[in-house]
Design an enzyme around this catalytic site. Structure first.
Site, mmCIF file in Angstrom:
data_model
loop_
_atom_site.group_PDB
_atom_site.id
_atom_site.type_symbol
_atom_site.label_atom_id
_atom_site.label_comp_id
_atom_site.label_asym_id
_atom_site.label_seq_id
_atom_site.Cartn_x
_atom_site.Cartn_y
_atom_site.Cartn_z
ATOM 1 N N ARG A 1 0.833 -1.206 0.000
ATOM 2 C CA ARG A 1 0.000 0.000 0.000
ATOM 3 C C ARG A 1 0.874 1.265 0.000
ATOM 4 N NH1 ARG A 1 -5.461 1.471 0.403
ATOM 5 N NH2 ARG A 1 -6.301 -0.602 0.803
ATOM 6 N N GLU B 1 -10.122 5.260 7.145
ATOM 7 C CA GLU B 1 -8.693 5.584 7.190
ATOM 8 C C GLU B 1 -8.313 6.925 6.562
ATOM 9 O OE1 GLU B 1 -8.122 1.603 5.449
ATOM 10 O OE2 GLU B 1 -6.252 1.605 6.571
HETATM 11 N N1 MTE Z 1 -12.680 4.252 14.400
HETATM 12 C C1 MTE Z 1 -12.784 3.861 15.690
HETATM 13 N N2 MTE Z 1 -13.578 4.556 16.511
HETATM 14 N N3 MTE Z 1 -12.085 2.787 16.155
HETATM 15 C C2 MTE Z 1 -11.236 2.066 15.349
HETATM 16 O O1 MTE Z 1 -10.611 1.099 15.800
HETATM 17 N N4 MTE Z 1 -10.269 1.813 13.088
HETATM 18 C C3 MTE Z 1 -9.923 2.500 11.858
HETATM 19 C C4 MTE Z 1 -11.150 3.191 11.257
HETATM 20 N N5 MTE Z 1 -11.816 3.966 12.253
HETATM 21 C C5 MTE Z 1 -11.107 2.468 13.976
HETATM 22 C C6 MTE Z 1 -11.879 3.572 13.547
HETATM 23 C C7 MTE Z 1 -9.367 1.607 10.854
HETATM 24 S S1 MTE Z 1 -7.721 1.225 10.919
HETATM 25 C C8 MTE Z 1 -10.128 1.093 9.841
HETATM 26 S S2 MTE Z 1 -9.451 0.110 8.659
HETATM 27 C C9 MTE Z 1 -11.554 1.365 9.743
HETATM 28 O O2 MTE Z 1 -12.031 2.184 10.799
HETATM 29 C C10 MTE Z 1 -12.305 0.049 9.764
HETATM 30 O O3 MTE Z 1 -13.666 0.210 9.729
HETATM 31 P P1 MTE Z 1 -14.474 0.465 8.362
HETATM 32 O O4 MTE Z 1 -13.915 -0.483 7.348
HETATM 33 O O5 MTE Z 1 -15.860 0.186 8.760
HETATM 34 O O6 MTE Z 1 -14.210 1.885 7.985
HETATM 35 N N1 HPA Z 2 -5.690 -2.795 4.103
HETATM 36 C C1 HPA Z 2 -5.877 -3.205 5.358
HETATM 37 N N2 HPA Z 2 -5.663 -4.425 5.752
HETATM 38 C C2 HPA Z 2 -5.239 -5.301 4.847
HETATM 39 C C3 HPA Z 2 -5.028 -4.934 3.530
HETATM 40 C C4 HPA Z 2 -5.277 -3.616 3.123
HETATM 41 O O1 HPA Z 2 -5.112 -3.224 1.969
HETATM 42 N N3 HPA Z 2 -4.604 -6.016 2.877
HETATM 43 C C5 HPA Z 2 -4.542 -6.994 3.797
HETATM 44 N N4 HPA Z 2 -4.943 -6.570 4.986
HETATM 45 MO MO1 MOS Z 3 -7.287 -0.653 9.314
HETATM 46 S S1 MOS Z 3 -5.264 -0.347 9.416
HETATM 47 O O1 MOS Z 3 -7.155 -1.415 7.715
HETATM 48 O O2 MOS Z 3 -7.471 -1.963 10.387
#
Ligand code: MTE
Ligand code: HPA
Ligand code: MOS
Length: 752
Positions: A304, A705
């Protein structure tokens, strides 16, 4: 719609791992981690620990019935050390006792002798020693080498970012309960229930169908529980399986900080070339990723970084190479942004360096090079860009001209306080970069009273995904959200899940819910059509009422469900979704890996105190590309939280390992995260509303993210403020920008 958890969160009634009632007779575990970062174990003496009253058993790798292996991407990570240790804190033994206190006391009585081996913590040194986790990868577009020949401005440099501690409020932990016929149920604070199930099956040498992993919710994951929740669950599972007793282990904060990996630190070399119009023509970059002692997710994080090496810019000639370097630190791992922020920091540093050298504002270069629709990324995907739309909207509504004038006026009037401003455009690809992971499932049951229960592969960790799942079902069925309950994430109800990660959880699981609900709805419409003697297409449900040819009938949602039950149709459905159109050929490093990209622009202003080096973030003004947000309250929360987490990474969060690979910043007294006093004084957020992205659930683009990367803007705003005080500052491009670094930067004109 409000977050469905807000009520129980506020009352302290939400159930986390530690809130699950413990069965009588449960035992408690604690891991003994290696006191040295590298060496050969010559002796492990458990006798004193075993002699402690209340200690039930101490497990080592020799007790494992199956494989001593938990590596997710490559099998290079033992659950417990065999003859060598590779990082300080690496699990060597698992103590089980009648109370948590006794388990902790026993850990302190374990004696080990280790023949030390050389400790490497620097990724460049690891690379020099040939210590790579996977072979290097290179993304290439055009011909950067030749393109430099036609460049007017060429600059080279180094840019570095440090790691970041996840600091989820709920630490890692698990609780395993043995069951009949060699099966096991485990409650785990994990983003990846299937990862826990799979590795536990390997370690215990039993099939996955005997392992039920159940997740209520997490008190935060942020990537730190994507893979690294597995070991603790497997420890509990192993002990519960062999002792036939429930076993619980939840780490204290210091254990968690010491034994788990963090955001991968990077050090990178770049060379950038621009033509006379300040168009970036060529970019070469080498990324040295500090992976730690084993692969964990680092190879995927590395990928990434390459995908995001040019951020929001079109660069026609790119050569980007990335090395995953093995060091004697805990295995580093996923952290919000997943390598993207690390890649983006380098090109932002390169642009800042050009701007500072030419005496112009970086935003001039940034704006000229923003991606437009039709531009090609270095990996072959064609951009559908909102970069310009976000930038222009931000400049206009936040009145950038006035803002600049105010800052210039302030700086000319004040000697000991200086302000700085930066633009930070972002571009983030949505999908797991490993194409096969882009699939999800949902199980929907409608009960005869009309209420609905849904299970998906999504893990709620504060990001509000469960609320979005309720919204999807409520919208498809056109019933009240109160009729819908989301169940725990459970491997017996929904199988083979991808972790909740990559910001794709709502899209993937939401689409699966949508498919399941639509299938049930279609069957219900046919039931109604028979009753009303019309075609199924003439039936509509609106607000729990059945409509025939747009005329309200007497029939309610509940009546219709009752009728469906009598007609013996299935009121349950298992929906499966796989993102269409994705492909990536790793042998060519080309393809279409992302469903879509999220764009945005942040404008940050800061004030530094030039006597003390301390600073305040005056404002962050953001235009974020939401598509058509399905929940503006949750999405706003994600933007604010992500931004502040990014600011923490870029400014105050300073992970320190000593030369022995020992974590010195191992508590909240030595590792500082943003508090109420260090967040921006104002955050303005404007929604860029678009309608283009059908691969986003209800066209509501992913939001988890991307906002973290707005925080990078704070770093460059601080640089600009330092340069306003001392134009010859020798401050390098190394994050975090702690007050100490600011102070040095203000007064040193050479290489700080
Ligand atoms: N928001 C909260 N409150 N707590 C979390 O642990 N994780 C983040 C983001 N927002 C997180 C968060 C990360 S690393 C990711 S990948 C995404 O939420 C995952 O959730 P989503 O795929 O539903 O966005
Ligand atoms: N994002 C987050 N987690 C992952 C990914 C990615 O692209 N690929 C494998 N695990
Ligand atoms: Mo988020 S770093 O893809 O859990």
């Amino acid at each position: 719609m409000k977050n469905i958890d807000s009520f129980t969160h506020t009352r302290g009634e939400s159930v986390y791992l530690d809130d699950i009632p413990v069965l009588v007779g449960s035992l408690y575990g604690a891991v003994y981690g290696s006191p040295l970062a590298h060496g050969k174990i010559t002796k492990l003496d458990l006798s004193e620990a075993l002699a402690l009253e209340g200690v039930v058993r101490i497990f080592t790798y020799q007790d494992i019935p199956g494989k001593n292996q938990i590596g997710g991407i490559i099998p290079d990570e033992p659950l417990m050390a065999e003859d060598e240790v590779h990082f300080n804190g690496m699990p060597v033994a698992f103590v089980v006792a009648s109370t948590k206190e006794i388990a902790d006391a026993a850990v302190k009585k374990i004696n080990i002798e280790i023949d030390p081996l050389p400790i490497v913590t620097d990724p460049r040194l690891a690379k020099k020693n040939g210590s790579l986790i996977v072979p290097p990868r290179t993304f290439k577009l055009g011909d950067s080498e030749n393109a430099f020949a036609s460049c007017k401005h060429i600059y080279e440099g180094i840019a570095e970012t440090n790691g970041q501690e996840h600091l989820y409020i709920e630490t890692q932990g698990a609780y395993a309960i043995p069951s009949e016929n060699n099966s096991i149920k485990v409650y785990s604070s994990t983003q990846g229930p299937t990862a826990v199930q799979r590795h536990m099956a390997d370690v215990l040498a039993i099939p996955m169908h005997r392992i039920e992993v159940d997740v209520t919710r997490l008190g935060g994951g942020f990537g730190g529980k994507e893979d690294q929740a597995t070991s603790w669950a497997v420890f509990c599972g192993l002990a519960a399986f062999l002792l036939k007793k429930p076993v619980k282990y939840s780490l204290n904060r210091m254990e968690d900080m010491r034994m788990t990996g963090k955001r991968n630190p990077y050090t990178s070399d770049y060379k950038i070339g621009l033509d006379e119009n300040l168009k970036i023509k060529a970019y070469e970059v080498s990324f040295y990723q500090n992976a730690g002692a084993s692969a964990d997710l680092s190879p995927a994080v590395l990928e990434r970084t390459l995908f995001h090496s040019t951020n929001s810019y079109f660069v026609p000639n790119v050569t980007a190479t990335a090395y995953s370097c093995r060091t004697n630190l805990p295995p580093n791992t996923a952290f919000r942004g997943f390598g993207g922020p690390q890649g983006m920091f380098v090109i932002e540093s390169a642009i800042a360096k050009v701007a500072e050298s030419l005496g112009i504002d970086a935003s001039v270069i940034q704006e000229k090079n923003l991606l437009v629709t039709g531009d090609e990324f270095s990996y072959g995907q064609i951009a559908e860009s909102e970069a310009g739309a976000c930038w222009n909207k931000a400049s206009a509504i936040f009145d950038i001209e006035t803002l600049r004038k105010e800052i210039t006026a302030f700086n000319s009037k004040n000697d000991l306080f200086k302000k700085g401003l930066s633009f930070m455009p972002i571009c983030f690809g949505i999908s797991f970069t490993k194409t096969p992971m882009n699939q999800a499932r949902a199980l929907v049951h409608v009960y005869t009273d009309g209420s609905v229960n849904i299970s998906t592969g999504a893990v709620e960790m504060g990001q509000g995904v469960n609320t979005k799942m309720v919204q999807v079902a409520a919208t498809i069925f056109s019933i009240s959200p109160d009729q819908i309950k989301i169940s725990t994430t459970n491997t017996f109800r929904v199988a083979n899940t991808s972790p909740s990660a990559a910001s794709a959880t709502a899209d993937l699981n939401g689409k699966a819910v949508q498919i399941a609900c639509n299938n049930i709805l279609q069957r219900l419409k046919e039931v109604a059509a028979t009753k009303f003697n019309c075609s199924a297409d003439d039936i509509k449900i609106e607000n729990e009422k059945v409509f025939v040819n747009n005329q309200s009938s007497e029939m309610t949602w509940k009546d219709l469900i009752g009728e469906g039950y009598l007609k013996r149709i299935s009121l349950s459905e298992h929906g499966h979704y796989a993102t269409p159109g994705l492909h990536f050929d790793q042998s060519k490093e080309k393809g279409h890996p992302f469903a879509y990209h999220v764009y945005g622009t942040a404008i940050t202003t800061v004030t530094i105190d030039c006597v003390r080096g301390i600073y305040e973030i005056d404002s962050v003004k953001i235009v974020n590309d939401f598509g058509t947000s399905m929940n503006t309250i949750i999405d706003r929360g994600q933007i604010e939280g992500g931004l502040v987490q990014g600011i923490g990474w870029m400014t105050m969060e300073e992970i320190v390992y000593d030369a022995e690979g020992r974590l010195r910043s191992n508590a909240l007294s030595t590792y500082k995260v943003p508090d109420i006093y260090s967040v921006p004084k104002t955050i303005d957020l404007e929604f860029l509303n678009t309608q283009n992205d059908n691969l986003a659930i209800f066209k509501s683009k992913a939001v988890g993210e991307p906002p973290l990367m707005y925080g990078i803007g704070t770093y460059f705003a601080l640089r600009n403020a330092i340069k306003a005080f001392n134009p010859n500052s020798g401050i390098g491009y190394s994050a975090p920008m702690t007050p100490e670094k600011v102070l040095l930067g203000l007064y040193h004109s050479k290489n700080v």
